[in-house]
Scaffold this motif. Structure first.
Motif, PDB file in Angstrom:
ATOM      1  N   TYR A  29     -12.305  86.531  16.488  1.00  0.00           N
ATOM      2  CA  TYR A  29     -12.340  85.388  17.321  1.00  0.00           C
ATOM      3  C   TYR A  29     -12.827  84.180  16.736  1.00  0.00           C
ATOM      4  O   TYR A  29     -13.734  83.948  15.761  1.00  0.00           O
ATOM      5  CB  TYR A  29     -13.542  85.495  18.643  1.00  0.00           C
ATOM      6  N   VAL A  30     -12.111  83.031  16.865  1.00  0.00           N
ATOM      7  CA  VAL A  30     -12.072  81.835  16.301  1.00  0.00           C
ATOM      8  C   VAL A  30     -12.404  80.630  17.559  1.00  0.00           C
ATOM      9  O   VAL A  30     -11.894  80.727  18.677  1.00  0.00           O
ATOM     10  CB  VAL A  30     -10.686  81.354  15.881  1.00  0.00           C
ATOM     11  N   ASP A  31     -13.709  80.088  17.535  1.00  0.00           N
ATOM     12  CA  ASP A  31     -14.060  79.195  18.476  1.00  0.00           C
ATOM     13  C   ASP A  31     -13.555  77.763  18.107  1.00  0.00           C
ATOM     14  O   ASP A  31     -13.477  77.201  16.960  1.00  0.00           O
ATOM     15  CB  ASP A  31     -15.437  78.972  18.474  1.00  0.00           C
ATOM     16  N   LEU A  32     -12.151  77.571  18.783  1.00  0.00           N
ATOM     17  CA  LEU A  32     -11.218  76.564  18.414  1.00  0.00           C
ATOM     18  C   LEU A  32     -12.183  75.090  18.368  1.00  0.00           C
ATOM     19  O   LEU A  32     -11.574  74.380  17.151  1.00  0.00           O
ATOM     20  CB  LEU A  32     -10.077  76.161  19.383  1.00  0.00           C
ATOM     21  N   ASP A  33     -12.957  74.795  19.088  1.00  0.00           N
ATOM     22  CA  ASP A  33     -13.613  73.494  18.844  1.00  0.00           C
ATOM     23  C   ASP A  33     -14.475  73.271  17.635  1.00  0.00           C
ATOM     24  O   ASP A  33     -14.654  72.482  16.900  1.00  0.00           O
ATOM     25  CB  ASP A  33     -14.751  73.112  20.060  1.00  0.00           C
ATOM     26  N   ARG A  34     -15.153  74.656  17.132  1.00  0.00           N
ATOM     27  CA  ARG A  34     -15.717  74.730  15.750  1.00  0.00           C
ATOM     28  C   ARG A  34     -14.931  74.574  14.605  1.00  0.00           C
ATOM     29  O   ARG A  34     -15.179  74.066  13.719  1.00  0.00           O
ATOM     30  CB  ARG A  34     -16.753  75.910  15.682  1.00  0.00           C
ATOM     31  N   PHE A  35     -13.699  75.228  14.956  1.00  0.00           N
ATOM     32  CA  PHE A  35     -12.763  75.252  13.870  1.00  0.00           C
ATOM     33  C   PHE A  35     -12.176  73.650  13.499  1.00  0.00           C
ATOM     34  O   PHE A  35     -11.586  73.466  12.346  1.00  0.00           O
ATOM     35  CB  PHE A  35     -11.560  76.162  14.015  1.00  0.00           C
ATOM     36  N   MET A  36     -11.991  72.893  14.566  1.00  0.00           N
ATOM     37  CA  MET A  36     -11.414  71.797  14.309  1.00  0.00           C
ATOM     38  C   MET A  36     -11.954  70.786  13.418  1.00  0.00           C
ATOM     39  O   MET A  36     -13.225  71.283  13.165  1.00  0.00           O
ATOM     40  CB  MET A  36     -11.485  70.743  15.826  1.00  0.00           C
ATOM     41  N   GLY A  37     -11.261  69.688  12.841  1.00  0.00           N
ATOM     42  CA  GLY A  37     -12.007  69.066  11.804  1.00  0.00           C
ATOM     43  C   GLY A  37     -11.179  69.215  10.590  1.00  0.00           C
ATOM     44  O   GLY A  37     -10.142  69.696  10.327  1.00  0.00           O
ATOM     45  N   ASP A  38     -11.971  68.862   9.334  1.00  0.00           N
ATOM     46  CA  ASP A  38     -11.278  68.640   7.983  1.00  0.00           C
ATOM     47  C   ASP A  38     -11.441  70.136   7.302  1.00  0.00           C
ATOM     48  O   ASP A  38     -12.844  70.467   7.532  1.00  0.00           O
ATOM     49  CB  ASP A  38     -11.902  67.352   7.310  1.00  0.00           C
ATOM     50  N   TRP A  39     -10.405  70.503   6.478  1.00  0.00           N
ATOM     51  CA  TRP A  39     -10.733  71.462   5.868  1.00  0.00           C
ATOM     52  C   TRP A  39     -10.019  71.185   4.334  1.00  0.00           C
ATOM     53  O   TRP A  39      -8.647  70.762   4.323  1.00  0.00           O
ATOM     54  CB  TRP A  39      -9.712  72.691   6.273  1.00  0.00           C
ATOM     55  N   TYR A  40     -10.698  71.374   3.290  1.00  0.00           N
ATOM     56  CA  TYR A  40     -10.067  71.176   1.940  1.00  0.00           C
ATOM     57  C   TYR A  40      -9.606  72.381   1.503  1.00  0.00           C
ATOM     58  O   TYR A  40     -10.075  73.372   1.669  1.00  0.00           O
ATOM     59  CB  TYR A  40     -11.367  70.594   1.012  1.00  0.00           C
ATOM     60  N   VAL A  41      -8.198  72.240   0.754  1.00  0.00           N
ATOM     61  CA  VAL A  41      -7.759  73.450   0.347  1.00  0.00           C
ATOM     62  C   VAL A  41      -8.162  73.573  -0.954  1.00  0.00           C
ATOM     63  O   VAL A  41      -7.964  72.932  -2.055  1.00  0.00           O
ATOM     64  CB  VAL A  41      -6.046  73.177   0.284  1.00  0.00           C
ATOM     65  N   ILE A  42      -8.957  74.437  -1.272  1.00  0.00           N
ATOM     66  CA  ILE A  42      -9.464  75.157  -2.581  1.00  0.00           C
ATOM     67  C   ILE A  42      -8.503  75.821  -3.597  1.00  0.00           C
ATOM     68  O   ILE A  42      -8.603  75.406  -4.552  1.00  0.00           O
ATOM     69  CB  ILE A  42     -10.895  76.042  -2.346  1.00  0.00           C
ATOM     70  N   ALA A  43      -7.718  76.571  -2.912  1.00  0.00           N
ATOM     71  CA  ALA A  43      -6.740  77.362  -3.614  1.00  0.00           C
ATOM     72  C   ALA A  43      -5.755  77.599  -2.525  1.00  0.00           C
ATOM     73  O   ALA A  43      -5.945  78.013  -1.417  1.00  0.00           O
ATOM     74  CB  ALA A  43      -7.325  78.568  -4.144  1.00  0.00           C
ATOM     75  N   ASN A  44      -4.513  78.125  -3.262  1.00  0.00           N
ATOM     76  CA  ASN A  44      -3.582  78.844  -2.300  1.00  0.00           C
ATOM     77  C   ASN A  44      -2.449  79.485  -3.480  1.00  0.00           C
ATOM     78  O   ASN A  44      -2.286  79.465  -4.438  1.00  0.00           O
ATOM     79  CB  ASN A  44      -2.751  77.624  -1.445  1.00  0.00           C
ATOM     80  N   ILE A  45      -1.617  80.157  -2.672  1.00  0.00           N
ATOM     81  CA  ILE A  45      -0.098  80.536  -3.188  1.00  0.00           C
ATOM     82  C   ILE A  45       0.796  79.335  -2.603  1.00  0.00           C
ATOM     83  O   ILE A  45       1.015  79.433  -1.111  1.00  0.00           O
ATOM     84  CB  ILE A  45       0.114  81.869  -2.961  1.00  0.00           C
ATOM     85  N   VAL A 163      -2.673  88.269  -6.227  1.00  0.00           N
ATOM     86  CA  VAL A 163      -3.799  87.045  -6.338  1.00  0.00           C
ATOM     87  C   VAL A 163      -3.524  86.243  -7.768  1.00  0.00           C
ATOM     88  O   VAL A 163      -4.004  85.375  -7.951  1.00  0.00           O
ATOM     89  CB  VAL A 163      -5.365  87.675  -6.707  1.00  0.00           C
ATOM     90  N   GLU A 164      -2.529  86.952  -8.638  1.00  0.00           N
ATOM     91  CA  GLU A 164      -2.213  86.088  -9.917  1.00  0.00           C
ATOM     92  C   GLU A 164      -1.275  84.922  -9.412  1.00  0.00           C
ATOM     93  O   GLU A 164      -1.111  84.210 -10.116  1.00  0.00           O
ATOM     94  CB  GLU A 164      -1.471  86.892 -10.676  1.00  0.00           C
ATOM     95  N   ALA A 165      -0.814  85.001  -8.274  1.00  0.00           N
ATOM     96  CA  ALA A 165      -0.205  84.008  -7.797  1.00  0.00           C
ATOM     97  C   ALA A 165      -0.835  82.760  -7.064  1.00  0.00           C
ATOM     98  O   ALA A 165      -0.295  81.648  -6.877  1.00  0.00           O
ATOM     99  CB  ALA A 165       1.083  84.115  -6.628  1.00  0.00           C
ATOM    100  N   ILE A 166      -2.087  83.065  -6.950  1.00  0.00           N
ATOM    101  CA  ILE A 166      -3.177  81.941  -6.354  1.00  0.00           C
ATOM    102  C   ILE A 166      -3.394  80.864  -7.282  1.00  0.00           C
ATOM    103  O   ILE A 166      -3.616  81.023  -8.681  1.00  0.00           O
ATOM    104  CB  ILE A 166      -4.323  82.654  -5.816  1.00  0.00           C
ATOM    105  N   ARG A 167      -3.338  79.596  -6.912  1.00  0.00           N
ATOM    106  CA  ARG A 167      -3.522  78.440  -7.681  1.00  0.00           C
ATOM    107  C   ARG A 167      -4.702  77.489  -6.987  1.00  0.00           C
ATOM    108  O   ARG A 167      -4.697  77.300  -5.858  1.00  0.00           O
ATOM    109  CB  ARG A 167      -2.137  77.513  -7.879  1.00  0.00           C
ATOM    110  N   GLU A 168      -5.616  77.406  -8.044  1.00  0.00           N
ATOM    111  CA  GLU A 168      -6.746  76.334  -7.408  1.00  0.00           C
ATOM    112  C   GLU A 168      -6.188  74.951  -7.484  1.00  0.00           C
ATOM    113  O   GLU A 168      -5.222  74.474  -8.087  1.00  0.00           O
ATOM    114  CB  GLU A 168      -7.699  76.247  -8.566  1.00  0.00           C
ATOM    115  N   VAL A 169      -6.563  74.194  -6.148  1.00  0.00           N
ATOM    116  CA  VAL A 169      -6.056  72.929  -5.895  1.00  0.00           C
ATOM    117  C   VAL A 169      -7.000  71.872  -6.546  1.00  0.00           C
ATOM    118  O   VAL A 169      -8.143  71.816  -5.926  1.00  0.00           O
ATOM    119  CB  VAL A 169      -5.786  72.601  -4.552  1.00  0.00           C
ATOM    120  N   PRO A 170      -6.629  71.158  -7.479  1.00  0.00           N
ATOM    121  CA  PRO A 170      -7.664  70.123  -7.920  1.00  0.00           C
ATOM    122  C   PRO A 170      -8.174  69.171  -6.739  1.00  0.00           C
ATOM    123  O   PRO A 170      -7.540  68.739  -5.996  1.00  0.00           O
ATOM    124  CB  PRO A 170      -7.201  69.323  -9.101  1.00  0.00           C
TER     125      PRO A 170
END
Length: 173
Positions: A29-45, A163-170
């Motif tokens: 479950y995701v409480d949408l109100d709590r999920f809203m706001g800013d999220w920094y992208v730490i890493a991704n494919i 996971v070898e495809a994951i890149r950290e986002v500066p």
């Protein structure tokens, strides 16, 4: 005869390529109100638009119609690079959990967006796709501990990602 064999093989390859992916579990479950706001992208494919991203930040805000206004911005190729900003719209597709969304950059296509990890205090999350082609580790702060980062990488590996495809986002704010 050769063409029938070739056509048959091509057909089998097409069917194999269309095979469905194993289920991608989401959070309960995701409480949408709590999920809203800013999220920094730490890493991704990264998707093709995210390659070379610096200071990537995704922000969510609920609209009155239930959709989610999203702003995704980053600097291209360096901290001083050109600012890129996108405004997709999120649509919750599983109202029981609120963890499966369609993310629409271009009408009418809604990309698969699944909240597959979310810690109890809503400070770290992992967004995945059932195709296991892209993944995002995001946090409320521009940095997370190395221990948390490695734990999230292990979690992503357990979901069937490369996971070898994951890149950290500066991130530098």
């Amino acid at each position: 005869m050769f063409s029938k064999w070739t056509t048959g093989c091509a057909g089998l390859l097409f069917i194999a390529g269309c095979a469905s992916h194993p289920p991608m579990p989401t959070v309960d479950y995701v409480d949408l109100d709590r999920f809203m706001g800013d999220w920094y992208v730490i890493a991704n494919i990264p998707t093709f638009i995210e390659k070379g991203a610096h200071n990537a930040l995704e922000s969510y805000e609920r609209n009155s119609d239930g959709s989610i206004a999203t702003t995704f911005e980053f600097r291209k190729d360096s901290y001083d690079g050109p600012l890129k900003t996108y405004h997709p719209t999120g649509f919750v597709q599983d109202n029981g959990s609120n963890a499966i969304w369609g993310m629409q950059f271009i009408w009418p296509i809604k990309a698969d967006y699944r909240i597959i990890y979310l810690n109890a205090d809503y400070t770290q999350t992992v967004i995945g796709r059932k195709q296991r082609d892209y993944v995002w580790i995001m946090a409320r702060t521009p940095e997370i501990s190395e221990a948390d980062y490695q734990q999230l990488r292990r979690f992503i590996a357990d979901q069937g990602y490369d996971v070898e495809a994951i890149r950290e986002v500066p991130q530098r704010w």
